[in-house]
Design a protein around this motif. Structure first.
Motif: not given
Length: 372
Positions: A258-264, A266-268, A355-356, A363-364
């Motif tokens: 769930p927390f992975t979503t909030f890392f990519f 913002p990049i998206f 891709i992201l 990474v996770v």
């Protein structure tokens, strides 16, 4: 002139309980102020009773439920419109996009984890069935740690070496003959070569020797207590646990998703900002747009998962198709561009998203292995 509110309040918000100073921030108040205009605390000097406590609790729940229903309705029925309303300041009727997305992602991954018995997969983990026995004392090595090529007189030793070669035990024999020397044999190599050599060393000693912590390795093998060695040990420990407990690893991995979503995201959102740079939207506007669309994706995933388990069918493809149509409509309604331009940007952003998401999962996954 009597400055009183025209609408009578009940409970601890009655006029007789109003104060002239906020008890939280000391801001001056008028008797007509139901809430402090400075910090928003309720203007009441009445001590909180059990009835007041539960009245306020249920009032907040009903208020949240009302916002939740309005958010769901707007999200499902008006693609892109909810984002436009939100960035234009119409926020009181909707839940916070960040909190809403976090709640949905937690619910989805909790359902996945709770409804699947991943721990049962641990029975398929690789276990060492036999105790490792050190039979390498009579084997000779040269100064570089390589097996001595000189003939060995003892036929039993020669037979033992052949047995080792057959069982692919040369590496273990080198390691346990002189662990300290084997550990430092790659010190002159590049960082990555040296680091993976150390991971291999710790993986072997964890599985075949009485090494339960990094302190054990320091004491037994006279290894330096530095960050590189400790990182290599932790990585080896994680890989060993993954090998022996694959089900527990899956549970641990799912809890992090769930927390992975909030890392990519913002990049998206940065890529969205780049292709809509001529539009007068801020980077934050694009993040909110991403949060709303990702929330819809989680809603569809939850519904699909429930349908699959209740009716025993595979509906993921249908709901993914629905989401792709929704995303196109959302881009059209929010950014207000022509169909052809929207389709080009739509294809580009979907490619970037895949891709992201792939990079984030890798990474996770890697991080989970090294910290498991």
């Amino acid at each position: 002139m009597d400055n009183k509110p025209t609408k009578t309040s009940s409970g601890r918000y009655q006029l007789k309980y109003r104060g002239v100073e906020c008890r939280n921030c000391k801001h001056p108040l008028d008797i007509s102020d139901k809430y402090c205009p400075n910090c928003s605390q309720a203007n009441s000097i009445k001590k909180l009773s059990i009835k007041d406590f539960f009245d306020e609790f249920f009032a907040s729940v009903i208020s949240y439920d009302s916002k939740l229903l309005k958010t769901l309705a707007a999200l499902l029925l008006r693609p892109g419109k909810i984002t436009r309303d939100y960035i234009q300041g119409k926020r009181i009727s909707y839940t916070n996009p960040f909190r809403f997305l976090l709640s949905l992602s937690l619910i989805y991954f909790f359902i996945i984890s709770f409804s699947n018995d991943f721990s049962s997969l641990d029975r398929y983990g690789a276990k060492d069935k036999k105790e490792f026995i050190n039979v390498f004392k009579n084997i000779n090595f040269d100064d570089k740690g390589k097996l001595n090529q000189n003939p060995i007189d003892s036929s039993s030793n020669r037979s033992e070496i052949n047995k080792i070669l057959e069982q692919d035990k040369i590496k273990d024999s080198l390691l346990f003959k002189n662990p300290k020397k084997y550990f430092s044999s790659n010190n002159h190599h590049s960082f990555f070569s040296r680091f993976f050599h150390k991971i291999d060393f710790f993986t072997t000693t964890i599985s075949k020797d009485t090494i339960y912590s990094f302190d054990d390795a320091i004491t037994k093998y006279q290894i330096k207590n530095n960050r590189e060695n400790k990182s290599a040990y932790n990585s080896a420990k994680g890989l060993s646990r993954l090998k022996n407990q694959p089900g527990s690893f899956l549970n641990s991995l799912i809890s992090k998703l769930p927390f992975t979503t909030f890392f990519f995201l913002p990049i998206f959102a940065f890529f969205i900002w780049m292709i809509y740079i001529r539009k007068k939207y801020t980077y934050t506007d694009h993040i909110i747009f991403s949060f709303h669309n990702q929330s819809l994706l989680f809603i569809l995933l939850i519904v699909s998962y429930l349908i699959n388990n209740i009716f025993k069918i595979d509906s993921q493809g249908i709901f993914l198709f629905i989401f792709l149509i929704y995303l196109y409509k959302s881009m059209r309604n929010f950014y207000k561009q022509r169909r052809f331009i929207t389709i080009i940007k739509y294809l580009f952003l979907n490619t970037i998203f895949v891709i992201l998401a792939t990079i984030a999962i890798i990474v996770v996954l890697t991080g989970s292995i090294f910290t498991f």
